[in-house]
Design an enzyme around this catalytic site. Structure first.
Site, mmCIF file in Angstrom:
data_model
loop_
_atom_site.group_PDB
_atom_site.id
_atom_site.type_symbol
_atom_site.label_atom_id
_atom_site.label_comp_id
_atom_site.label_asym_id
_atom_site.label_seq_id
_atom_site.Cartn_x
_atom_site.Cartn_y
_atom_site.Cartn_z
ATOM 1 C CG ASP A 1 -1.951 1.219 1.318
ATOM 2 O OD1 ASP A 1 -1.449 2.176 1.111
ATOM 3 O OD2 ASP A 1 -3.118 0.838 1.792
ATOM 4 C CG HIS A 2 1.639 3.720 -2.970
ATOM 5 N ND1 HIS A 2 0.247 3.247 -3.995
ATOM 6 C CD2 HIS A 2 0.966 5.448 -3.411
ATOM 7 C CE1 HIS A 2 -0.691 4.823 -4.130
ATOM 8 N NE2 HIS A 2 -0.514 5.714 -3.199
ATOM 9 C CG HIS B 1 -4.842 4.062 -0.417
ATOM 10 N ND1 HIS B 1 -3.656 3.400 -0.625
ATOM 11 C CD2 HIS B 1 -4.743 4.176 -1.821
ATOM 12 C CE1 HIS B 1 -3.431 2.665 -1.957
ATOM 13 N NE2 HIS B 1 -4.054 3.465 -2.293
#
Ligand code: NAD
Length: 484
Positions: free
Chosen positions: A177-178, A240
Site C-alpha cells: 500500500d504505497h 489507503h
C-alpha cells in the site's frame, strides 16, 4: 544533513508486468533513484517480464524512455543511467502458459534474495505464484510483492490469500500500500511515538475528532472499466484511508517491528463499529463545461458506482470511544490533496472572554502535495488593542526543516521496494489485516446495495456532495477546506 544510504546485498528483482503503466511511472524510476543513491551493490539485477516480445536491448531502451519521462531530473545523470541499464534484463513470458519461464529460472541466481513484483492484474497473481513454484523459484529466499486491489470483498481476498499461501509463507508475501511508504506517514509514527508531547493527549479525552481526506482532481479516464467495478470505497477507503486511520488510532506497539505494528493495526480494524446508513454519503461527479460526467466516462447511464465516499467511523475501544473519525475520498474534487487532521478539543474554559473567539489546536499531517506536518497553535495577535487570539501554524514541512535534503526524500516506492529486499514487512499489510478490513467494508457496501441507493451528483471541482458537508455539520463540526 546528509541522508545515510545502507547498501543492500545483491539481489534479483523481477517485475512481472515490466512493460505496464505502474512499472513505467513508478517502479522503474524508483529503482533507478535507489541505484543513483548507491543502494545497490555490484551484482544486483532487475528483470522485466511481460508478454510483449522484446530483447534486453529493446527493454533497456524502454526503461531509458520511462525514466526520461517520469524522472527527467535523474535521467540527466547519463553515467548512472548507462550503468543502471546494464543491470536491466528482459524475459518475454506468459503468466498463463509456459513460455519464458525456463529462461527466467535460468537467469535467477539460486542463492540470494529474489523479489518478484506482481505488477499485473490480480487475476494473474495465482498463475504467477503457481509457475514460480513449478519452475523452482519459490524457495526460502523468494519474496513476492502484490499490488492492490487485494480482492474485491472478504471472500475473494481470502481466496487470494489461500492461493498465495500455497507456495509462499506469509513472511514472504508483501502486500503493498504505497501510502504506507510515504515519508510523512512514517513520520506520523515518529511524531506519535518519538515525542512525549502528543501521546498523553492522543485519546478521546482531548481529541474532538479526526478527519482524513484523500482528494483527487482527476476523473476515471483511462481506468473506467476497473473503476466502475470497484468504486471509491473499494479502491481507496478500504485500503489507503483505512491504513491511515490505523496508524492514527493504534496503540503504541512495544517495538517498531513488523508483527508488533501490524498486531496493533489489526486491533483497530477489529474495533471499528459497523457503519450505519446515515453515516455514509456516496457521490458521482457531474459534467463540467468541457469534461464528461462519471456516467459519460464509464459509458453506462445506470452505473451506481461511487466516485466519492464520505463516512463517519467509530472505534469502540477505551482510547477512542466518543471520538469520531470522518473519512472522505473522491475524484474530480477541488484540489489534489491528502491530509489527516487531528482536531483537539476546545480548552475547558476561556479566560479571555467570548470576544477572543473559539480556538482549537489542529495537528495536520499532509501527505500530498507538500508532505509535512503542521501544528496549529493559538497565540495573541500582535499589536495593541487587547487580547485578540489567532491561530498560527507551527510548520514542520520537510522543505523548511530539511532544506535541500527535502528534495531527496525517497518516494514511497523507493522505500517499499528496498524494504522488500531487506525483508522488512513493517509497512506492508498482513493477510489478517486485509481480511479484517474487508470484513468491515463488506456490510457497508451490502447495505447500500440492498437499499438500491444511487450516488448523489456533485459538481466537478467541488468538495463533493453537500450531503457530505452535512455529515459533519449535524455534529456541529466542519470539514477542513480542501486546499492545494
Ligand atoms: P497495465 O495494464 O499497464 O500493465 C499490465 C502488465 O502486465 C503489462 O506489462 C502486460 O504485458 C503484463 N501482462 C498482462 N497479461 C500478461 C500475461 N498473461 N503474462 C505476462 N504478462 C502479462 O497495468 P498497470 O497499470 O501497470 O497495473 C499493474 C497492477 O498494478 C494492477 O494490479 C493494478 O491494479 C496495480 N496498480 C496500478 C497502479 C497504476 O498507477 N498503474 C496503481 C496501483 C496499483
Amino acid at each position: 544533513m546528509v541522508s545515510r544510504v545502507i547498501p543492500v546485498d545483491p539481489f534479483d528483482l523481477v517485475v512481472f508486468g515490466g512493460t505496464g503503466d505502474l512499472a513505467r511511472r513508478k517502479i522503474l524510476p524508483a529503482l533507478f533513484r535507489r541505484f543513483c543513491a548507491g543502494q545497490m551493490e555490484q551484482g544486483a539485477r532487475i528483470v522485466g517480464a511481460a508478454r510483449t516480445e522484446m530483447d534486453d536491448a529493446a527493454y533497456r531502451f524502454f526503461v531509458r524512455e520511462a525514466i526520461g519521462e517520469f524522472d527527467a531530473a535523474h535521467a540527466r545523470d547519463q553515467e548512472n543511467l548507462a550503468a543502471f541499464l546494464n543491470i536491466v534484463h528482459y524475459v518475454t513470458l506468459d503468466a498463463r502458459g509456459n513460455t519464458g519461464w525456463k529462461a527466467l529460472a535460468g537467469l535467477i541466481s539460486p542463492n540470494r534474495v529474489k523479489a518478484f513484483y506482481f505488477s499485473v492484474g490480480p487475476s494473474l497473481f495465482g498463475d504467477l505464484a503457481e509457475r514460480l513454484y513449478e519452475f523452482g523459484m519459490a524457495d526460502g529466499q523468494a519474496r513476492i510483492v502484490v499490488e492492490k486491489p487485494f480482492g474485491r470483498d472478504l471472500s475473494s481476498a481470502k481466496a487470494l490469500n489461500a492461493t498465495l499461501s500455497k507456495h509462499f509463507d506469509e513472511s514472504q508475501i508483501y502486500r503493498i500500500d504505497h501510502y504506507l511508504g510515504k515519508e510523512t506517514v512514517q513520520n506520523l509514527m515518529a511524531v506519535r511515538f518519538g515525542n512525549m508531547l502528543f501521546e498523553p493527549l492522543w485519546n478521546s479525552q482531548y481529541v474532538d475528532h479526526i478527519q482524513i481526506t484523500v482528494a483527487e482532481t482527476v476523473g476515471v479516464a483511462g481506468r473506467e472499466e476497473y473503476y466502475d467495478r470497484s468504486g471509491a470505497m473499494r479502491d481507496m477507503l478500504q485500503n489507503h484511508l483505512m491504513q491511515l486511520l490505523c496508524l492514527i488510532a493504534m496503540e503504541p506497539p512495544a517495538k517498531f517491528e513488523p508483527d508488533a505494528v501490524r498486531d496493533e493495526k489489526l486491533k483497530v480494524i477489529r474495533a471499528l463499529d459497523p457503519v450505519e446508513g446515515h453515516d455514509i454519503v456516496r457521490g458521482q461527479y457531474g459534467a463540467d463545461e468541457d469534461k464528461p460526467s462519471y456516467l459519460e466516462h464509464v459509458g453506462d447511464p445506470y452505473s451506481t458506482t461511487e466516485s466519492f465516499v464520505a463516512i463517519k467511523a467509530r472505534i469502540s475501544n477505551w482510547r477512542w470511544a466518543g471520538t469520531p473519525f470522518y473519512l472522505r475520498t473522491g475524484k474530480r474534487l477541488k484540489a489534489r490533496t491528502s491530509e489527516i487532521a487531528v482536531v483537539f478539543k476546545d480548552a475547558p474554559h476561556s479566560i479571555f472572554g467570548a470576544e477572543a473567539g473559539r480556538h482549537r489546536n489542529i495537528l495536520t499531517i499532509v501527505l500530498q502535495p507538500n508532505e509535512g506536518i503542521e501544528l496549529g497553535v493559538t497565540i495573541k495577535e500582535p499589536g495593541p488593542g487587547g487580547m485578540r487570539l489567532i491561530d498560527v501554524p507551527l510548520d514542520m514541512s520537510f522543505a523548511e526543516a530539511l532544506g535541500p535534503d527535502a528534495e531527496h526524500v525517497p518516494d514511497a516506492y523507493e522505500r517499499l521496494i528496498m524494504d522488500v529486499i531487506r525483508g522488512n514487512q513493517t509497512l506492508f499489510m498482513r493477510c489478517d489485516e486485509v481480511e479484517a478490513a474487508w470484513a468491515w467494508t463488506d456490510p457497508v457496501i451490502a447495505s447500500w446495495e440492498k437499499r438500491g441507493d444511487r450516488p448523489l451528483v456533485y459538481d466537478s471541482g467541488s468538495s463533493g456532495p453537500v450531503e457530505a458537508l452535512a455529515l459533519m455539520h449535524r455534529d456541529g463540526r466542519r470539514w477542513r477546506e480542501i486546499r492545494k
